[in-house]
Scaffold this active site. Structure first.
Site, PDB file in Angstrom:
ATOM      1  N   GLN A 181       0.147  -0.795   7.023  1.00 19.74           N
ATOM      2  CA  GLN A 181       0.849  -1.160   5.789  1.00 19.74           C
ATOM      3  C   GLN A 181       2.348  -0.861   5.903  1.00 19.74           C
ATOM      4  OE1 GLN A 181       0.089  -2.830   3.066  1.00 19.74           O
ATOM      5  NE2 GLN A 181      -1.975  -3.253   3.821  1.00 19.74           N
ATOM      6  N   SER A 182       2.867  -0.970   7.102  1.00 18.03           N
ATOM      7  CA  SER A 182       4.274  -0.647   7.345  1.00 18.03           C
ATOM      8  C   SER A 182       5.232  -1.570   6.594  1.00 18.03           C
ATOM      9  CB  SER A 182       4.563  -0.740   8.840  1.00 18.03           C
ATOM     10  OG  SER A 182       5.945  -0.722   9.103  1.00 18.03           O
ATOM     11  N   ASN A 183       6.096  -0.969   5.767  1.00 19.16           N
ATOM     12  CA  ASN A 183       7.151  -1.733   5.109  1.00 19.16           C
ATOM     13  C   ASN A 183       8.145  -2.269   6.138  1.00 19.16           C
ATOM     14  OD1 ASN A 183       6.366  -1.087   2.299  1.00 19.16           O
ATOM     15  ND2 ASN A 183       6.936   0.989   2.860  1.00 19.16           N
TER      16      ASN A 183
END
Length: 322
Positions: free
Chosen positions: A68-70
């Site tokens: 879920q890396s921005n």
């Protein structure tokens, strides 16, 4: 002094707002408003990194992060804007029903390779090895680590300080508080403050590394940038404050107590905070600055992360009944 070039991608300057919460006023810098799909702090760093990638005639971008890396999501979208493909090296598992940031990674056509937590410890070497394989085929992969936290990438937050000082007298501000994952945001602000001869404290609420590791990493990045770009300033380590203890539940999780606070804040302010970064940092900020009425002397930086909320909808909805 050497000033690197950048590509204009972020909607900046972002607003500095005075918000009232729990009966107390505080200042919040809205870096969640740097864009829509490009929302958050990562795009400030990517403006410099992708300018360099174009200069080096890259064919593809390699970077890493959690599922879920921005940063990964922002990299994929920003790269598309300048005509480059992306390969992501992510810690987590693939799914047939992607959500949150990973949904956007898929929508924008990223090539994704997943790793276990243990395998991910070697991710930088893996990216380098795959880059070497592509070079043999005549393709150039431009590689940077998770968070875009390099001595080039942190220029996004060196110039953030120049932007912020046009909005508020930073000589009257005690500290600037933000979440810290890869350390680049804090490192850039530390250098920016030093260049402007400001005594303002840079407060990093770390969510991933240990306190000692984070302090060392931020200071190394800041010092490395000063050396690489021959900057006329010196870092005072006492101007960096790392706050620990707000991610005990783990990087990819958030506690019920924090969710209850975020829900209350959303209802009172209309501002939603994410589970991995800003939610944890805001909890620290609330306990240490808002409660004591010091919010107008200590700025909270909302570094984005909205899309990660959509990977935690069940937990956020359950917070209604907490």
């Amino acid at each position: 002094m050497i000033t690197p070039k950048k590509i204009q991608l972020a909607n900046i300057p972002t607003p500095l707002e005075e918000i009232k919460f729990a009966g107390k006023s505080f200042l919040i810098k809205r870096d969640d408003l740097t864009g829509c799909e490009l929302s958050g702090n990562k795009i400030r760093k990517l403006e410099y990194l992708l300018a360099d990638a174009k200069r080096q005639k890259a064919d593809i971008i390699f970077t890493s992060g959690g599922d879920q890396s921005n940063h990964a999501r922002a990299t994929v979208i920003a790269s598309r804007k300048i005509g480059l493909k992306t390969k992501l090296f992510l810690w987590g598992k693939d799914t047939s029903t992607p959500n949150g940031n990973f949904f956007l990674d898929k929508i924008y056509g990223a090539d994704v390779q997943f790793f276990s937590e243990k395998e991910y410890e070697n991710v930088n070497n893996i990216m380098f090895e795959q880059r070497m394989e592509l070079l043999k085929k005549g393709k150039n992969a431009y590689v940077f680590p998770g968070g875009g936290s390099t001595t080039l990438g942190i220029w996004g937050y060196i110039n953030f300080i120049n932007e912020l000082k046009e909005q508020v007298d930073l000589k009257k501000i005690d500290s600037i508080v933000a979440a810290a994952g890869s350390g680049g945001t804090a490192a850039g602000m530390l250098v920016g403050a030093a260049l402007n001869k400001l005594k303002v404290k840079i407060v990093a609420v770390h969510v991933l590394m240990s306190k000692k590791e984070m302090e060392k990493h931020i200071l190394q990045l800041a010092e490395g940038c000063i050396l690489d770009y021959k900057l006329d300033c010196k870092i005072d380590p006492d101007n960096l404050v790392v706050i620990s203890g707000y991610s005990k539940e783990g990087y990819k999780k958030i506690s019920e107590a924090k969710l209850k606070l975020l829900r209350k804040f959303a209802l009172e302010s209309g501002i939603l905070l994410d589970p991995a970064y800003t939610g944890k940092a805001f909890t620290a900020y609330y306990e240490k600055y808002i409660k004591s009425g010091k919010g107008k002397k200590n700025i909270f930086v909302h570094t984005g992360g909205l899309f990660a909320v959509f990977a935690r909808t069940k937990e956020y909805l359950n917070s209604v009944n907490l």
